[in-house]
Motif scaffolding. Structure first.
Motif, mmCIF file in Angstrom:
data_model
loop_
_atom_site.group_PDB
_atom_site.id
_atom_site.type_symbol
_atom_site.label_atom_id
_atom_site.label_comp_id
_atom_site.label_asym_id
_atom_site.label_seq_id
_atom_site.Cartn_x
_atom_site.Cartn_y
_atom_site.Cartn_z
ATOM 1 N N ILE A 103 0.861 -1.188 0.000
ATOM 2 C CA ILE A 103 0.000 0.000 0.000
ATOM 3 C C ILE A 103 0.891 1.229 0.000
ATOM 4 C CG2 ILE A 103 -1.760 1.308 1.235
ATOM 5 C CD1 ILE A 103 -2.718 -1.363 2.427
ATOM 6 N N THR A 104 0.913 1.953 -1.104
ATOM 7 C CA THR A 104 1.762 3.138 -1.206
ATOM 8 C C THR A 104 0.920 4.357 -1.576
ATOM 9 O OG1 THR A 104 2.284 2.933 -3.580
ATOM 10 C CG2 THR A 104 3.675 1.693 -2.011
ATOM 11 N N SER A 105 1.539 5.507 -1.397
ATOM 12 C CA SER A 105 0.946 6.760 -1.838
ATOM 13 C C SER A 105 1.892 7.433 -2.814
ATOM 14 C CB SER A 105 0.696 7.689 -0.648
ATOM 15 O OG SER A 105 0.099 8.902 -1.079
ATOM 16 N N SER A 147 4.966 -5.037 -5.662
ATOM 17 C CA SER A 147 4.274 -6.314 -5.458
ATOM 18 C C SER A 147 4.772 -7.369 -6.441
ATOM 19 C CB SER A 147 2.760 -6.123 -5.580
ATOM 20 O OG SER A 147 2.388 -5.722 -6.884
ATOM 21 N N ILE A 148 5.004 -6.992 -7.693
ATOM 22 C CA ILE A 148 5.508 -7.943 -8.686
ATOM 23 C C ILE A 148 6.922 -8.395 -8.332
ATOM 24 C CG2 ILE A 148 6.224 -8.184 -11.095
ATOM 25 C CD1 ILE A 148 3.913 -6.218 -11.776
ATOM 26 N N ARG A 149 7.779 -7.445 -7.996
ATOM 27 C CA ARG A 149 9.179 -7.773 -7.703
ATOM 28 C C ARG A 149 9.312 -8.712 -6.513
ATOM 29 N NH1 ARG A 149 14.464 -6.569 -8.319
ATOM 30 N NH2 ARG A 149 15.742 -5.951 -6.536
ATOM 31 N N ASN A 150 8.399 -8.586 -5.544
ATOM 32 C CA ASN A 150 8.530 -9.356 -4.305
ATOM 33 C C ASN A 150 7.463 -10.437 -4.136
ATOM 34 O OD1 ASN A 150 10.787 -7.826 -2.773
ATOM 35 N ND2 ASN A 150 9.431 -6.203 -3.501
ATOM 36 N N GLY A 151 6.686 -10.698 -5.174
ATOM 37 C CA GLY A 151 5.687 -11.746 -5.106
ATOM 38 C C GLY A 151 4.652 -11.536 -4.033
ATOM 39 N N MET A 152 4.174 -10.306 -3.896
ATOM 40 C CA MET A 152 3.199 -9.967 -2.856
ATOM 41 C C MET A 152 1.831 -9.813 -3.491
ATOM 42 S SD MET A 152 5.524 -7.319 -0.645
ATOM 43 C CE MET A 152 6.817 -7.974 0.425
ATOM 44 N N ARG A 153 0.956 -10.797 -3.285
ATOM 45 C CA ARG A 153 -0.337 -10.839 -3.947
ATOM 46 C C ARG A 153 -1.501 -10.532 -3.009
ATOM 47 N NH1 ARG A 153 0.004 -14.840 -8.690
ATOM 48 N NH2 ARG A 153 2.229 -15.251 -8.906
ATOM 49 N N GLY A 154 -1.208 -10.152 -1.768
ATOM 50 C CA GLY A 154 -2.265 -9.854 -0.818
ATOM 51 C C GLY A 154 -2.931 -8.519 -1.091
ATOM 52 N N PRO A 155 -3.863 -8.096 -0.217
ATOM 53 C CA PRO A 155 -4.580 -6.833 -0.417
ATOM 54 C C PRO A 155 -3.617 -5.667 -0.601
ATOM 55 C CG PRO A 155 -5.565 -8.083 1.368
ATOM 56 C CD PRO A 155 -4.299 -8.799 0.999
ATOM 57 N N SER A 156 -3.816 -4.903 -1.657
ATOM 58 C CA SER A 156 -2.912 -3.804 -1.997
ATOM 59 C C SER A 156 -3.719 -2.602 -2.463
ATOM 60 C CB SER A 156 -1.920 -4.238 -3.083
ATOM 61 O OG SER A 156 -1.102 -5.304 -2.630
ATOM 62 N N ALA A 157 -3.079 -1.437 -2.446
ATOM 63 C CA ALA A 157 -3.795 -0.214 -2.812
ATOM 64 C C ALA A 157 -2.797 0.887 -3.116
ATOM 65 C CB ALA A 157 -4.724 0.225 -1.675
ATOM 66 N N ALA A 158 -3.300 1.961 -3.718
ATOM 67 C CA ALA A 158 -2.539 3.194 -3.927
ATOM 68 C C ALA A 158 -3.434 4.361 -3.540
ATOM 69 C CB ALA A 158 -2.085 3.325 -5.376
ATOM 70 N N LEU A 159 -2.882 5.309 -2.787
ATOM 71 C CA LEU A 159 -3.649 6.455 -2.313
ATOM 72 C C LEU A 159 -3.004 7.743 -2.806
ATOM 73 C CD1 LEU A 159 -3.636 4.138 0.153
ATOM 74 C CD2 LEU A 159 -5.216 5.801 1.111
ATOM 75 N N VAL A 160 -3.835 8.734 -3.085
ATOM 76 C CA VAL A 160 -3.352 10.035 -3.557
ATOM 77 C C VAL A 160 -3.921 11.104 -2.631
ATOM 78 C CG1 VAL A 160 -3.240 11.650 -5.487
ATOM 79 C CG2 VAL A 160 -3.298 9.185 -5.931
ATOM 80 N N GLY A 161 -3.050 11.748 -1.852
ATOM 81 C CA GLY A 161 -3.488 12.796 -0.941
ATOM 82 C C GLY A 161 -2.407 13.839 -0.747
ATOM 83 N N GLU A 162 -1.569 14.050 -1.793
ATOM 84 C CA GLU A 162 -0.439 14.981 -1.741
ATOM 85 C C GLU A 162 0.384 14.714 -0.489
ATOM 86 O OE1 GLU A 162 1.988 18.561 -2.151
ATOM 87 O OE2 GLU A 162 0.547 18.426 -0.523
ATOM 88 N N GLN A 163 0.778 15.735 0.268
ATOM 89 C CA GLN A 163 1.686 15.537 1.405
ATOM 90 C C GLN A 163 1.074 14.664 2.493
ATOM 91 O OE1 GLN A 163 4.804 17.102 1.384
ATOM 92 N NE2 GLN A 163 5.494 16.433 3.403
ATOM 93 N N ALA A 164 -0.248 14.631 2.595
ATOM 94 C CA ALA A 164 -0.903 13.802 3.609
ATOM 95 C C ALA A 164 -1.023 12.344 3.176
ATOM 96 C CB ALA A 164 -2.291 14.353 3.920
ATOM 97 N N GLY A 165 -0.824 12.047 1.903
ATOM 98 C CA GLY A 165 -1.094 10.723 1.379
ATOM 99 C C GLY A 165 -0.248 9.622 1.970
ATOM 100 N N GLY A 166 1.002 9.932 2.314
ATOM 101 C CA GLY A 166 1.863 8.903 2.878
ATOM 102 C C GLY A 166 1.368 8.401 4.222
ATOM 103 N N LEU A 167 0.846 9.310 5.052
ATOM 104 C CA LEU A 167 0.254 8.874 6.325
ATOM 105 C C LEU A 167 -1.030 8.093 6.073
ATOM 106 C CD1 LEU A 167 0.717 11.860 8.815
ATOM 107 C CD2 LEU A 167 2.263 9.969 8.284
ATOM 108 N N ASP A 168 -1.797 8.496 5.066
ATOM 109 C CA ASP A 168 -2.999 7.749 4.716
ATOM 110 C C ASP A 168 -2.645 6.311 4.338
ATOM 111 O OD1 ASP A 168 -4.578 10.015 5.096
ATOM 112 O OD2 ASP A 168 -4.488 10.594 2.988
#
Length: 410
Positions: A103-105, A147-168
């Motif tokens: 899960i990244t932003s 996720s592809i590089r590390n074989g991680m197929r579990g629940p994943s997401a991407a969030l967009v919230g500018e400077q606050a997004g990383g904490l989100d």
């Protein structure tokens, strides 16, 4: 499982340090990562400084097949993820693939990559545009590539919230772990220092035009005149505490617990209602079952403009009392990293809890008395630390707050 989300690995790519230990030493030494931007000719730009990562060579860290399909922000994210997983002792066979998520932003996507391909489109024709343009620009590409590089197929997401997004992203990672996923790689990394990307940041009107790297970004200072944009960020390995113990992680290997999180949005301009940052902080403390008096340090958003600094100072002062808690803003040495800024502050907060030291706010020296802040200046402040509050605000009204707490080391 325990439903307690702990951080077991940290990977940092920052303007003043590549790797967690180099970055942490730079923060405590007050080493400034802000300098004149050198990736293109900035002579016609009103501002010429940036928190630019130098000395990073992607080919030394990543396989050649990944280089043609990745923007610099994704390369930094992949390397930060590799370092975080190595720090956590997580190898390819550590956990089943569906027990691990990402899960990244990201605030700007692959600016450099896509604008390079646009130039080819305009000057050479569509047949010259890379097929990887179809995804290398996208806000979710860091999540996908990790996720592809590390074989991680579990629940994943991407969030967009500018400077606050990383904490989100980290708040969502905590929620995902508490719902049953054993491990999540989470955080944020951003970079946009091609000509178009840099100008787009200048267009916001909040970038400092002061040419001196030591005076351009002075959060909470009477001379504050804007911020300096930066690149990089941090990725963290967030795990269920019981699951981490099952694979051999001890208390001494855990950086801390993500104990609370909340997000709010500012009311519309002119409504007369107060900004939402204080509400986010209060809600995060309540989520962690922590009283204001239990917080040992606040890592501030630190916008670097008088109006926004004054509003944040008021939120902190009203919540903790005048001078009621040490406050710091180590991002003054890196610039504002957009989606990477919050996770880098969380990484810094966890290192502070580990070592019992509050890093200083570099370059700031004259804090208006009316702010009522105990801003840590000049040198690190050693003191016992158990709980830290991290604040972040994104452009156009995003607010996020996250509480991290130390865990027993035995």
């Amino acid at each position: 499982m325990s439903a307690t989300a702990v951080v077991t690995g940290i990977g940092v790519t920052a303007p003043n340090g590549l790797g967690t230990q180099e970055y942490w030493k730079a923060v405590l030494d007050g080493r400034n990562g802000i300098s004149e931007l050198t990736r293109f000719d900035t002579s016609r730009c009103p501002a010429r400084l940036a928190g630019q990562i130098t000395g990073f060579r992607a080919e030394e860290h990543l396989p050649a097949r990944l280089l043609p399909q990745t923007d610099i922000s994704t390369r930094l994210a992949l390397v930060a993820a590799d370092w975080a997983l190595e720090d956590a002792g997580v190898g390819p066979e550590a956990l089943p693939d569906y027990d691990m998520g990402v899960i990244t932003s990201n605030a700007m996507g692959g600016f450099d990559f896509t604008h390079h391909e646009f130039r080819k489109l305009w000057s050479q024709g569509p047949e010259f545009v890379s097929v990887y343009e179809s995804f290398a620009w996208f806000y979710a590409v860091n999540t996908g590539q990790i996720s592809i590089r590390n074989g991680m197929r579990g629940p994943s997401a991407a969030l967009v919230g500018e400077q606050a997004g990383g904490l989100d992203a980290l708040g969502h990672a905590r929620r995902t772990v508490r719902r049953g996923t054993r491990l999540v790689v989470s955080g944020g990394v951003d970079s946009a220092f091609d000509p178009w990307g840099y100008v787009s940041q200048l267009a916001g009107g909040r970038v400092s035009t002061v040419p001196d790297p030591d005076r351009a970004y002075l959060p909470f200072d009477s001379r504050a005149c804007g911020h300096v944009p930066g690149e990089g960020g941090a990725l963290l390995v967030v795990e269920d505490a019981d699951s981490a113990r099952e694979r051999g992680v001890t208390g001494a290997d855990v950086y801390g617990e993500i104990a609370g999180y909340a997000a709010t949005f500012d009311p519309r301009p002119g409504s007369g209602r107060p900004p939402g940052l204080r509400r986010a902080a209060q809600a995060a403390l309540a989520d962690a079952a922590v009283a204001p008096g239990d917080v040992d340090v606040v890592f501030a958003d630190a916008a670097g403009s008088a109006e926004l600094d004054r509003a944040e100072a008021a939120a902190i002062r009203e919540l903790f009392g005048p001078g009621g808690v040490p406050v710091t803003a180590p991002k003054s040495l890196t610039g504002r990293l957009h989606a990477g800024g919050g996770p880098l502050d969380v990484a810094t907060a966890l290192l502070s809890l580990r070592d019992g030291v509050v890093p200083p706010t570099g370059n700031t020296s004259d804090v208006p008395e009316e702010y009522g802040l105990d801003l840590v200046l000049d040198a690190p402040r050693e003191r016992p630390l158990r709980t830290a509050l991290v604040l972040a605000r994104g452009h156009r009204g995003f607010n996020a707050a996250l509480v991290v707490r130390a865990v027993p080391r035995s």
